[in-house]
Design a protein around this motif. Structure first.
Motif, PDB file in Angstrom:
ATOM      1  N   UNK A   1       0.787  -1.248  -0.069  1.00 30.47           N
ATOM      2  CA  UNK A   1       0.009  -0.110   0.001  1.00 30.47           C
ATOM      3  C   UNK A   1       0.893   1.110  -0.089  1.00 30.47           C
ATOM      4  N   UNK A   2       0.410   2.307  -0.735  1.00 31.25           N
ATOM      5  CA  UNK A   2       1.058   3.514  -0.620  1.00 31.25           C
ATOM      6  C   UNK A   2       0.527   4.328   0.261  1.00 31.25           C
ATOM      7  N   UNK A   3       1.276   5.557   0.583  1.00 30.84           N
ATOM      8  CA  UNK A   3       0.559   6.563   1.827  1.00 30.84           C
ATOM      9  C   UNK A   3      -0.281   7.640   1.174  1.00 30.84           C
ATOM     10  N   UNK A   4       0.368   8.144   0.006  1.00 28.95           N
ATOM     11  CA  UNK A   4      -0.471   9.495  -0.617  1.00 28.95           C
ATOM     12  C   UNK A   4      -1.648   9.087  -1.231  1.00 28.95           C
ATOM     13  N   UNK A   5      -2.779   9.525  -1.188  1.00 24.38           N
ATOM     14  CA  UNK A   5      -4.083   9.349  -1.918  1.00 24.38           C
ATOM     15  C   UNK A   5      -4.029  10.007  -3.178  1.00 24.38           C
ATOM     16  N   UNK A   6      -2.841  10.889  -3.459  1.00 23.03           N
ATOM     17  CA  UNK A   6      -2.832  11.447  -4.680  1.00 23.03           C
ATOM     18  C   UNK A   6      -1.867  11.719  -5.679  1.00 23.03           C
ATOM     19  N   UNK A   7      -1.013  10.375  -5.310  1.00 23.04           N
ATOM     20  CA  UNK A   7       0.544  10.205  -5.703  1.00 23.04           C
ATOM     21  C   UNK A   7       0.664   8.817  -6.319  1.00 23.04           C
ATOM     22  N   UNK A   8       0.219   8.717  -7.767  1.00 17.62           N
ATOM     23  CA  UNK A   8       0.133   7.268  -8.138  1.00 17.62           C
ATOM     24  C   UNK A   8       1.773   6.503  -8.322  1.00 17.62           C
ATOM     25  N   UNK A   9       2.590   6.949  -7.915  1.00 18.87           N
ATOM     26  CA  UNK A   9       3.975   6.520  -7.754  1.00 18.87           C
ATOM     27  C   UNK A   9       4.833   6.642  -6.579  1.00 18.87           C
ATOM     28  N   UNK A  10       3.919   6.676  -5.595  1.00 21.14           N
ATOM     29  CA  UNK A  10       4.469   6.858  -4.360  1.00 21.14           C
ATOM     30  C   UNK A  10       5.112   5.460  -3.836  1.00 21.14           C
ATOM     31  N   UNK A  11       5.942   5.549  -2.655  1.00 25.21           N
ATOM     32  CA  UNK A  11       6.618   4.215  -2.355  1.00 25.21           C
ATOM     33  C   UNK A  11       5.576   3.240  -1.854  1.00 25.21           C
TER      34      UNK A  11
END
Length: 713
Positions: A287-297
């Motif tokens: 799962x990624x942290x940011x809900x507006x960053x498609x390439x988040x870690x």
């Protein structure tokens, strides 16, 4: 016998057989895979399902049918596949890999298009099947081929996502459907009275469009796990996808329990790769942290017990929330005893396999890569139900498909089968591949892949082919591509340099995130430094005959370079589906992308959009440029190609426009792709001088033939 290419040309690239990932059977002795090929002589496609003997590396054809796909094991010598039937239907066909087994037979047929099949065997011996399928608002299977056609072509929308990727949005959505098979009198038959919609009346959709597939869900005897967009927020504005669990003890009955949400406080971005342990009690996912960053870690997570979804543990968790492992784990495989995980992640232009304990408390040391063959991993499977070894599908810059067996305990990897004999059938070798490292625009280094022609001689000079990747959160990797293949350009007579500047993945999140709000800043200056490094340190590269090409963000950068000093260093430019004006970013479909990358909406932060707008510098444009665009590219609408072409033409700058009315952001149809390659190579060869060299070589060969004829006459 496999014929070797005398020269690696676009025709050779595009007509070469394309193999799917191979799937081992329960004993780990055989594997199923699909292979397709396009014939430019007959202008048609062929498709086969083949069986690989893992010990010998030999394969044989089991099924030859354009309508057959997704071969899946039922038992050690029995498999089934999906067959597209008449009027949009799908048949399940069972078959045997043994000559003494039963001939292929139809198990069941459904009135709709099924895909992305996964199976699990229940204690009763029944085999549960889960598919994805397009579903109507009435929660029935959708079948566009038989549904009533509207009298009008009008489309009316009152919410975002009017269109997505290359399709206008309809009321239909993806859903997960399940059924079961059982064996009677030596043959498999339905064990359930039809298909059941697992997501009926939930407003949830899985797999997640437009690219979701089997990686978005998993099935075990305990139930079904899947990811889906949060239906309470706007999918065009936010990337948030949640993980859901449906406990299912019986796959032969309808009315499944309501999906249970898995909460991950602090992590609200994309969820992915849900994978059951072999006992069906644990689930690993990302799962990624940011809900507006498609390439988040992506963070690696574990549900220790499906009986208590409130307990979710994070691997390598840190107090600052950044996570201790500076990588983006993706595909997940459990070891045969469930004690370890094998996950794939990018690292320095390769996709590798990393191993770690399956319990986060035991994962104290950062994961280490497992030894693999050359290139990048595309798929990982356990080699049989009880094996400690792995079966891997991979590719490289010279090899389009390689199957290998890895033994993580011994750190060994052995090739089972290479579609191109490790590049030999293409006339390619690993000796053509190298890399360079140079100083970036800040306090960091940047890497670039380098590919030289197969006929390379260090004492000679070759024009530079400078490739700029898309994303922008992406990377050039040591892997095969049928769309941007460095070997195609190298075999024309170029030294191909493919930099991974600021914004690139696989080099840590600091380098990747450095592009945010800085599209034409550090990335551009990294590329300037790359060009200068090549000029100063690679004497066999002729930078005075350089050409540059890019697609998507790479196309944006071509347009940006046009208006800046680096643009005058190139003899010609090629822009494929690139952004002409960042002020037009809101004509895209996934609005979360510009919101993140330009640090806000265009109405709240117009300054950033304007700052990095290539159109601002159109007065400086001077380099000949080829522009390519697909009319079905809804990510970057076709006007982004038409506008710069109009400007180049109005300014009297040599330019050409190539439009594909039936292609999206990518050119996928073989005949179209061949035109793409011919036009691109013709354009850059004309301005780099290679065309003149090729014509001289042909004239010289003809003269030698004439002279030889005189001698023998």
């Amino acid at each position: 016998m496999t014929l070797c290419a005398t020269k690696f040309t676009p025709e050779v690239l595009l007509s070469a057989p394309r193999r799917s990932a191979a799937v081992p059977n329960p004993s780990g002795k055989k594997a199923l895979f699909s292979v397709s090929a396009w014939s430019f002589e007959e202008h048609k496609k062929t498709s086969q399902i083949k069986l690989l003997d893992i010990e010998s590396g030999q394969s044989k054809v089991l099924v030859e049918d354009l309508n057959a796909s997704e071969p899946t094991w039922l038992e050690d010598d029995v498999f089934f596949y999906l067959k597209r039937g008449d009027k949009g239907s799908t048949k399940i066909i069972a078959n045997s890999t043994s000559e003494s087994g039963p001939a292929g037979y139809e198990v069941v047929a459904f009135d709709g298009s099924l895909s992305n099949v996964k199976t699990t065997k229940l204690a009763s011996g029944i085999v549960a099947l889960v598919f994805s399928a397009l579903t109507t608002p009435e929660e029935t299977l959708a079948n566009p081929e038989t549904e009533e056609k509207p009298l009008s072509s009008a489309k009316i929308y009152t919410s975002l996502f009017a269109r997505h990727w290359d399709k206008w949005i309809t009321e239909n959505r993806n859903s997960l459907w399940y059924t079961a098979l059982e064996k009677k009198d030596g043959k498999y038959v339905p064990a359930a009275p039809g298909l059941f919609n697992a997501l009926a009346w939930t407003k949830l959709s899985s797999p997640v469009a437009p690219f979701g597939g089997t990686g978005d869900f998993d099935v075990s005897p305990s139930g079904l796990i899947f990811v889906a967009k949060d239906p309470t927020i706007d999918p065009a504005i936010y990337t948030k996808t949640d993980l859901y669990y449906i406990p299912l003890s019986d796959f032969t009955e309808g009315n499944p329990p309501k999906p249970q949400l898995v909460e991950t406080p602090g992590l609200e971005g994309y969820s992915g790769s849900p994978t059951f342990s072999h006992d069906g009690r644990k689930i690993a996912f990302t799962r990624m942290r940011s809900r507006q960053y498609e390439s988040d870690k992506t963070r690696l997570l574990l549900i220790p017990d499906v009986g208590d979804l409130s307990k979710v543990e994070e691997f390598y968790k840190t107090e600052d929330g950044e996570g201790g492992w500076d990588a983006r784990p993706d595909h997940i495989v459990w070891s045969s005893d469930d004690s370890s995980l094998f996950v794939t992640a990018e690292q320095a232009a390769r996709n590798l396999i990393f191993t770690l304990p399956s319990n986060p408390k035991d994962a104290q040391d950062l994961p280490k890569p497992v030894k693999t063959t050359d290139g990048s991993v595309g798929d990982v499977r356990q080699l049989g139900d009880s094996s400690a070894k792995l079966f891997v599908t991979s590719s490289s810059l010279v090899d389009n498909s390689c199957y290998s067996v890895l033994d993580p305990s011994e750190g060994s990897a052995s090739i089972v089968s290479s579609s191109s004999k490790q590049g030999k059938t293409f006339g390619l070798t690993r000796s053509s591949i190298s890399s360079i490292t140079f100083k970036g625009a800040g306090d960091y280094n940047v890497d670039a892949l380098v590919m030289t022609p197969s006929f390379f001689e260090r004492k000679k000079k070759y024009p530079l082919c400078f490739l700029i990747h898309g994303g922008p959160q992406g990377a050039w990797t040591d892997s095969w591509s049928t769309r941007w293949n460095p070997a195609i350009f190298a075999e024309q007579g170029y030294v191909v340099v493919s930099p991974n500047p600021t914004g690139s993945t696989g080099y840590g999140m600091a380098l990747q995130n450095g592009i945010t709000g800085d599209w034409g800043g550090k990335p551009y200056n990294d590329l300037v430094n790359a060009f200068e490094y090549i000029a100063d340190n690679m004497p066999y590269v002729d930078v005075d005959r350089a050409v540059a090409l890019g697609a998507s963000y790479g196309g944006y950068m071509i347009n940006w370079i046009q208006g800046h000093p680096l643009g005058r260093k190139f003899k010609a430019l090629v822009c494929h589906d690139g952004a002409y004006s960042t002020l037009n970013q809101w004509s895209t479909e996934e609005l979360f992308f510009p919101i993140h990358d330009f640090e806000g909406t265009i109405y709240d932060n117009r300054e950033t959009y304007e700052k990095w707008d290539p159109a601002r510098f159109a007065s400086e444009w001077a380099t000949p440029q080829l522009l390519i665009h697909g009319e079905l590219d809804y990510r970057l609408p076709v006007t982004e190609g038409l506008a710069p072409f109009n400007i180049l033409q109005a300014k009297g700058i040599p330019s050409k426009l190539l439009i594909f009315p039936d292609e999206n952001h990518w050119v996928l149809k073989p005949e179209n792709s061949l035109v793409w390659h011919r036009e691109v190579l013709s354009w850059i060869n004309k301005y780099s001088g290679i065309e003149e060299e090729q014509q001289a070589a042909v004239a010289d060969a003809l003269a030698r033939d004439v002279q030889g004829a005189r001698i023998w006459s």
